[in-house]
Write an enzyme that holds these catalytic residues in place. Structure first.
Site, PDB file in Angstrom:
ATOM      1  CG  ASP A   9     -21.718 -10.920 -35.485  1.00  0.00           C
ATOM      2  OD1 ASP A   9     -20.708 -10.256 -35.786  1.00  0.00           O
ATOM      3  OD2 ASP A   9     -22.761 -10.925 -36.179  1.00  0.00           O
ATOM      4  CG  ASP A  11     -22.670  -5.024 -37.550  1.00  0.00           C
ATOM      5  OD1 ASP A  11     -22.964  -4.145 -36.728  1.00  0.00           O
ATOM      6  OD2 ASP A  11     -21.644  -4.985 -38.244  1.00  0.00           O
TER       7      ASP A  11
END
Length: 165
Positions: A9, A11
């Protein structure tokens, strides 16, 4: 030998989203949005306003400490893809994430960005994510909950991955 697939991922895992928010609102990360649904709603609304109003927001997010170096080393051992959920209400987040990946990982990450709201539709051995939403809870491989007590930083996360590869 075929490398295992590792999804990462963006953020909160490689890009310090919360730190970027503080540039626009120094109090936003002090809100108790984990345990208070009212505060969570207020914070989410503020995040939406900030991200929607600032087209450069997503490609100016600073990296998380040691994320770039560690992930760059993991490219040697894993087939890495960045798996991120853009903000539907901020269309420039789609482009901003692409620019961010190229800026920080260059050619090694070329065409390795997958933008989706259903992370569980991707098949692989590992998914490093700081949240349990957008399909993470139904991912068929191993979810490495980044920022948790078990995986608080990149040093410990990388050790786990290398030892279990």
């Amino acid at each position: 030998m075929k490398k295992k697939i590792l999804y990462i991922d963006m953020d909160g895992v490689v890009a310090d989203f919360d730190k970027a928010l503080e540039y626009y609102d120094s109090e936003i990360n002090k809100m108790n949005h984990e345990n208070d649904s009212n505060q969570a709603t207020i914070r989410n609304n503020k995040v939406d306003v900030i991200c929607e109003a600032n087209e450069e927001f997503f490609h100016q997010i600073p990296p998380i400490d040691s994320a770039i170096e560690t992930v760059s080393q993991l490219f040697e051992k894993f087939d890495i893809y960045f798996l991120s959920t853009p903000m539907w209400s901020a269309p420039h987040s789609f482009t901003g994430k692409r620019i961010w990946i190229e800026k920080h990982f260059g050619e090694m990450a070329s065409k390795r960005l997958i933008l989706t709201h259903r992370k569980d539709l991707n098949i692989g051995e590992y998914l490093i994510d700081d949240r349990i939403c957008n399909g993470v809870e139904n991912f068929s491989g191993t979810h490495i909950h980044f920022g948790s007590e078990k995986f608080p930083n990149w040093e410990i996360t990388a050790k786990y991955l290398i030892n279990n590869n």
